[in-house]
Every structure is written in C-alpha cells, then in structure tokens.
Design a protein around this motif. Structure first.
Motif, PDB file in Angstrom:
ATOM      1  N   ARG A  50      32.287  36.542  43.208  1.00  0.00           N
ATOM      2  CA  ARG A  50      33.262  36.576  42.128  1.00  0.00           C
ATOM      3  C   ARG A  50      32.716  37.329  40.920  1.00  0.00           C
ATOM      4  NH1 ARG A  50      37.756  37.902  40.521  1.00  0.00           N
ATOM      5  NH2 ARG A  50      38.627  36.771  38.698  1.00  0.00           N
ATOM      6  N   LEU A 100      33.802  41.299  39.012  1.00  0.00           N
ATOM      7  CA  LEU A 100      34.186  41.496  37.616  1.00  0.00           C
ATOM      8  C   LEU A 100      33.300  42.526  36.885  1.00  0.00           C
ATOM      9  CD1 LEU A 100      34.860  37.780  36.598  1.00  0.00           C
ATOM     10  CD2 LEU A 100      36.569  39.572  36.976  1.00  0.00           C
ATOM     11  N   THR A 101      32.251  43.013  37.561  1.00  0.00           N
ATOM     12  CA  THR A 101      31.361  43.975  36.904  1.00  0.00           C
ATOM     13  C   THR A 101      31.861  45.394  37.093  1.00  0.00           C
ATOM     14  OG1 THR A 101      29.941  44.207  38.841  1.00  0.00           O
ATOM     15  CG2 THR A 101      29.366  42.463  37.269  1.00  0.00           C
ATOM     16  N   SER A 102      31.379  46.276  36.227  1.00  0.00           N
ATOM     17  CA  SER A 102      31.689  47.700  36.343  1.00  0.00           C
ATOM     18  C   SER A 102      30.388  48.496  36.327  1.00  0.00           C
ATOM     19  CB  SER A 102      32.600  48.152  35.197  1.00  0.00           C
ATOM     20  OG  SER A 102      32.013  47.844  33.944  1.00  0.00           O
ATOM     21  N   LEU A 141      28.800  43.201  33.056  1.00  0.00           N
ATOM     22  CA  LEU A 141      29.820  42.166  32.976  1.00  0.00           C
ATOM     23  C   LEU A 141      30.213  42.070  31.504  1.00  0.00           C
ATOM     24  CD1 LEU A 141      31.461  39.865  34.346  1.00  0.00           C
ATOM     25  CD2 LEU A 141      29.549  38.337  33.761  1.00  0.00           C
ATOM     26  N   THR A 176      34.901  40.422  27.828  1.00  0.00           N
ATOM     27  CA  THR A 176      36.240  39.980  28.253  1.00  0.00           C
ATOM     28  C   THR A 176      36.217  39.459  29.686  1.00  0.00           C
ATOM     29  OG1 THR A 176      36.731  42.275  28.876  1.00  0.00           O
ATOM     30  CG2 THR A 176      37.449  41.538  26.682  1.00  0.00           C
ATOM     31  N   ASP A 177      35.417  40.098  30.552  1.00  0.00           N
ATOM     32  CA  ASP A 177      35.331  39.641  31.939  1.00  0.00           C
ATOM     33  C   ASP A 177      34.541  38.340  32.039  1.00  0.00           C
ATOM     34  OD1 ASP A 177      36.761  41.805  33.117  1.00  0.00           O
ATOM     35  OD2 ASP A 177      34.994  43.084  32.789  1.00  0.00           O
ATOM     36  N   ARG A 205      36.969  35.703  31.112  1.00  0.00           N
ATOM     37  CA  ARG A 205      37.882  35.496  32.246  1.00  0.00           C
ATOM     38  C   ARG A 205      37.227  34.620  33.321  1.00  0.00           C
ATOM     39  NH1 ARG A 205      40.307  40.483  35.881  1.00  0.00           N
ATOM     40  NH2 ARG A 205      41.417  39.217  37.443  1.00  0.00           N
ATOM     41  N   LEU A 206      35.938  34.902  33.596  1.00  0.00           N
ATOM     42  CA  LEU A 206      35.210  34.098  34.579  1.00  0.00           C
ATOM     43  C   LEU A 206      35.123  32.653  34.109  1.00  0.00           C
ATOM     44  CD1 LEU A 206      33.413  34.076  37.184  1.00  0.00           C
ATOM     45  CD2 LEU A 206      31.456  34.457  35.667  1.00  0.00           C
TER      46      LEU A 206
END
Length: 609
Positions: free
Chosen positions: A482, A486-488, A565, A568-569, A572-573
């Motif tokens: 998970r 969510l990482t970029s 990460l 904002t992500d 969200r997590l």
C-alpha cells in the motif's frame, strides 16, 4: 619496510664507495696505519633520530673536528669579547697548518686553522693542563651523549711528530696571543685531537649544534644557543680550510673536517651529518666525505640558502577512523567492523612547508615499526600544507609505494593540488583516484578499504529496489504494497538542492541509488557537512511527521534516484489505513533516532570536512 631516508643514505653510500682516490694522513704515524677503505655515513635529526650506513661504529680520533667545540668552550669560559681579542673569524685561504698570523691584527685568522685552535685551547679555563683537558673532554662528551676517552697511542704519535704545531705555538707566544706555556698549549691541542669518537658520535655532536646546543638524544645542554650560532657561523666560512668557498657553494652547510677522515656538517634546526672515510684530498678533507655531503645536500635539498619554512615536525595531528568516522551512514555490520578494525586506517594531518626535515618526520611517523603490522589505509591530509619541495615530494611518493608494497593503501586530501606530481603513485592502478578534495571523502574511502578487507556482514548497497528498501522491508507485506503504491519516483541531477533550510516538508524520501549530502547552515551562512546518505537510507521523516520546515540542507552529490511519499499521500495513508501508518511511523521513528545520533556526533566533531 625499507625507510625512505635510509634508502637515500644507502644510495649515496654505494655511489661514493666507488671513489678510491686520495690517501690517508701519513705525517702522524698512528693515522698512517688507518684502513683506507673504511666508510660510514650517519645522519641524526634535531629530534634525535639516527640513520646510518657503513662503518659508523668504528672508532677513530676526532682530530680537527674538535676545533668548533673547543672554540665554543673558550667562548663560554672567556666571553666573546675576550676571545675575539685573540682569534679573528675571517677565512684564511691558506692550508690549515700554515705558520702565519693576520699581518694587520697579528692574530690567528680563525679558530678552525691550527693557530686559532691552539689559541682556543689555551683559553679554556683550568689551573693546570690536566684540568683544562678534563673540561674539554667532558664538554665534548656532552655533545656526543657519552663519555669520550683519550687515545694515548695517537696522542703520543702526534706529540712525537708535531714540530710544526710547536712552531706555531711559539709564534703565538712571541706575539702575545698565547700567554701561557706554548708547549703546554700545543700538547693540550694534541690531546683534544686524540679523543676517540665514532661516526655516530660526530653525527650526535653535529645534531647538538643543529639543536641550539642541546643534545637531542640526551636532552643535556652542551652549549648556549648564542655561542652555538657563533660557532656555526665560523664553521660556514672557515671549516673546510682553503676549500671553504667551494664547499659553501656546492654543499651549503656549516662543516668541519679532520685528518682522520671525518667530515661533520650541520643544517641548523634540522640535522647533523657525519661521514668517515680516511682517504684525504689535497686540502686535508676526506674525499668520500666531501662527495657524500655534496650528494646528500643535493638529494635532500639541504643547502642553508634554500628558501623555505621548515617545521620540526609536519604532523599536526594523527588519529584513526575510530576517532573521526566519516559522515556516511553505515549498516549495523559495517559499524561493528569499523568499531573493531577502524584503528587500521589512520589519518595524518600535515601543516607548514615540507622540506627535507619536515618530510622526514612525516615518513618516520607513518612508517610502521619493525615489529608492527602495516595498517590497511593511510590518509595524508595536505590541506594545511603551504609548499612541498622536490625532495619531500619524492620522499612521500616513495613512502606511498612502500606502503602499497606492504599491503597498505595510501591517499591524499589535497584540494589545492599541492602534491599534483605524486598523483600517479597515489592513484589506483585501475585509474580510480586516491586524491580527495575533502577529508570526509577520504575517510569514506579509508572506511571502505577496511570494510572490504574485514566486513563479513551486510554492506551498504549502491542501489536498492523500492520493495527492498529497509524502511519498507521492516513493514508487513500488505502494508508495504500500500505504501509503495502511494510513492512517486524522482531523479535529482548532481548538484540539485533537494531541500533547503526553511523549506516545507517534502515527505518521506527513500534513496534508491546515488548519494545526497546533509549540511548544517549556520546563521552566518557557514556550511558544515553533517552526513552523506546513500542507497537504502532516507530523509524528510522529521519534517513530515512534525509538519515542520527543513532544518538542514539536502543536496544531491551525484545523480540520485528516490521514491517520495508526499505529505498529502502520507495523510491519505493515515486516513485509509491506520495500521499501515503506525507500522511505517514506528520504523521511521527508530531510524530517525539513529540518524539524530549520527548528526549530533558529527556536529560535535571539530574542523571542516
């Protein structure tokens, strides 16, 4: 390990041994029986270290090498003004045993010729000649660092054949220069010349003159520094008799020779040299002695007119990588290995100008003792070195080769290229550099040398996959998937300031390859490196969790790939999967605590990297 300076002495010895010209002194029967091919060279530094090759322990009589030391004693006993009223300090341009005085002053021209030496002996304080001689012997012994004794056979031989010197003595008495019994003064001179010494003794006596009159081996004061300067001055212009001009030009050292075959030379503040070889030239100087001193002066750049600031010791500080580790974060197994084996990588901080004496002190400091195993790595920190002479460069070059041959890697911290000509020796054979712009990069290299040799556990990777990153690997598989989703992915070119002081939270940044530096920026804009983060490490945790600004500057040292990460992500997590968030935060807090410990330790270490 063969010592660099010792190797130079052995080279000079081998070169000069080939010269068999000249002949032993034959006007004194005992000297005529000397073995003509005896040969020894000894060099003693101003801090008492001895290098020697050949016949340096063979006894011989001091002869005219005694003259500077009796002159020093006369100066101490009578004072400079009283001695100057009896002995001039001008070069004579005549043979050492000339029966003459200066036509204007009617005094001996200098204390290095026989007329001046006999006068100096007569000026030594003592109620009887025996008392005078005992004071001379004890004074010489302080210079040599051991008790010297009279060679009775040589004394008797000189006394039986020394008619020319007696003529000089009576001439001195007739002019009122010698005021006591001239025969007693001449015999006192014969006795001082008949003291038994070795080449090692003469080198110690020379080193004592070089050390302002204090014997560097015993610590005993043999002469006042002011008188030592006076003696060395006269040795410079008069010590080699009618060959003094050529000597000063080609050798450039205060010196004195003796007809037993000894030559003594002094470089004030640095060293004393003794050469013993009985074959003499037409001036009464040792043939090999003169040649050896020329070679040593040329190879070691000893000429006293050579411009430069020489330090007694160029080593400002020495320590191991245990005392000053690099700022690179290490795995647990790497940390354990460095704690156990880090003393095998050593750093020597150098300073000042590196001439022969300073370079010799470096070579001696770095070279392991005969019963000591060589270290794994040596780093010479040249940042505070102003100038390096040719001989110093070649000595450090040879030292690096010898370290390499013994299995020890050698590197330089040399941001200004002070040792540019030595790069070929200090560079790895595969072309990778061992010359570093910063101390921290050299420390990382030295640590890697130790780790490559001794670490059997997990090592810091140069590249990791996102799923294998230690932050994510510490979480459960479901949570890991998970978080990864969510990482970029981001790649920072070398030199990119990823985050600066005062920037808002960037998020959790997981380093996958490359390196970033972490720097503390003070209020006056002075920048201090704190640590280096590489693959498998992370940053941004504290600003992310505390919702604060960055307090440090993060810069990409090379092209660096990361997974981010974003805040904002992360939020969200936290909303969607509290268990995964808790899992991640616990891991981050553990790692953040470790990183804070590293940063605090780094900030406590003084000195720029």
């Amino acid at each position: 390990m063969t010592d660099v300076v010792q190797h130079i002495l052995e080279d000079v010895y081998a070169l000069c041994a080939e010269d068999t010209s000249g002949a032993v002194a034959d006007y004194i029967p005992e000297l005529a029986s000397a073995e003509p091919d005896r040969f020894g060279i000894c060099l003693t530094t101003a801090d008492g270290y001895v290098y020697e090759v050949g016949d340096t322990r063979v006894p011989f009589t001091i002869q005219s090498v005694s003259k500077p030391f009796t002159y020093a004693l006369a100066l101490a006993d009578r004072g400079e003004e009283a001695v100057a009223a009896k002995i001039d300090v001008e070069p004579s341009g005549e043979p050492f045993n000339e029966i003459s005085l200066d036509p204007v002053t009617e005094r001996p021209r200098n204390p290095m010729i026989n007329a001046g030496a006999i006068t100096a002996a007569s000026l030594v304080t003592g109620d009887t000649p025996d008392v005078q001689f005992d004071r001379i012997r004890r004074s010489f012994s302080r210079f040599a660092g051991r008790e010297l004794e009279l060679n009775a056979a040589v004394h008797a031989s000189e006394a039986a054949t020394g008619h020319r010197n007696r003529a000089i003595g009576h001439m001195l008495r007739s002019f009122g220069v010698v005021e006591s019994d001239p025969d007693a003064a001449v015999d006192l001179y014969f006795r001082q010349c008949s003291l038994t010494v070795t080449g090692r003794d003469i080198a110690a006596m020379a080193a004592t003159l070089a050390n302002n009159g204090t014997n560097p081996c015993t610590g005993e004061i043999a002469a006042d520094p002011v008188l030592t300067e006076r003696v060395l001055s006269v040795m410079t212009t008069c010590g080699m008799y009618d060959g003094a001009g050529d000597w000063v030009n080609r050798v450039g050292l205060p010196a004195k020779s003796g007809v037993a075959g000894s030559v003594m030379a002094v470089l004030p503040g640095q060293l004393g040299i003794s050469v013993f070889s009985p074959r003499l030239d037409e001036h009464g100087n040792s043939v090999r002695g003169v040649l050896a001193c020329r070679e040593l002066s040329r190879r070691l750049e000893l000429h006293f007119l050579h411009v430069g600031r020489a330090a007694r010791s160029a080593v400002r500080a020495r320590y191991s990588i245990v005392d000053a580790p690099s700022r690179r974060r290490r795995t647990a197994s790497e940390q354990r290995t460095l704690a156990e084996r880090g003393s095998r990588a050593r750093v020597y901080e150098l300073h000042g100008d590196l001439l022969f004496s300073a370079a010799e002190s470096v070579v001696r400091a770095v070279t392991p003792a005969a019963d000591e195993a060589p270290p794994d790595a040596v780093v010479l920190d040249m940042r505070r070195v102003d100038d390096v002479s040719g001989v110093a460069r070649s000595m450090l070059d040879a030292l690096a080769e010898q370290l390499r041959a013994a299995g020890c890697a050698a590197g330089l911290v040399d941001p200004r290229g002070t040792m540019a000509h030595t790069v070929s020796t200090l560079a790895d054979r595969d072309g990778s550099g061992r010359v570093f712009a910063t101390l921290d990069s050299a420390l990382r290299w030295a640590e890697d040398v130790v780790l490559d040799r001794w670490c059997n556990g997990p090592r810091q990777a140069t590249e990791v996959a996102l799923a294998a990153h230690p932050v994510l690997a510490a979480t459960s598989p479901a949570h890991r998937d998970r978080i990864m989703a969510l990482t970029s992915a981001v790649t920072y070119p070398a030199g990119t300031v990823v985050a600066d002081v005062g920037d808002p939270a960037l998020g959790l940044v997981l380093v996958l390859s490359g390196r970033v530096s972490v720097e503390f920026v003070a209020a006056d804009d002075v920048v201090r490196p704190v640590s280096t983060l590489s693959a498998g490490m992370s940053f941004g945790e504290i600003p992310l969790i505390r919702r604060s600004e960055f307090g440090l500057r993060i810069t990409a040292v090379e092209e660096t790939a990361v997974a981010v990460l974003a805040p904002t992500d992360f939020e969200r997590l936290r909303m969607e999967n509290p268990a995964a968030t808790a899992d991640l935060v616990i891991t981050l807090l553990d790692r953040a605590y470790e990183q804070v410990e590293t940063i605090v330790g780094a900030l406590r270490r003084s000195g720029p990297a």
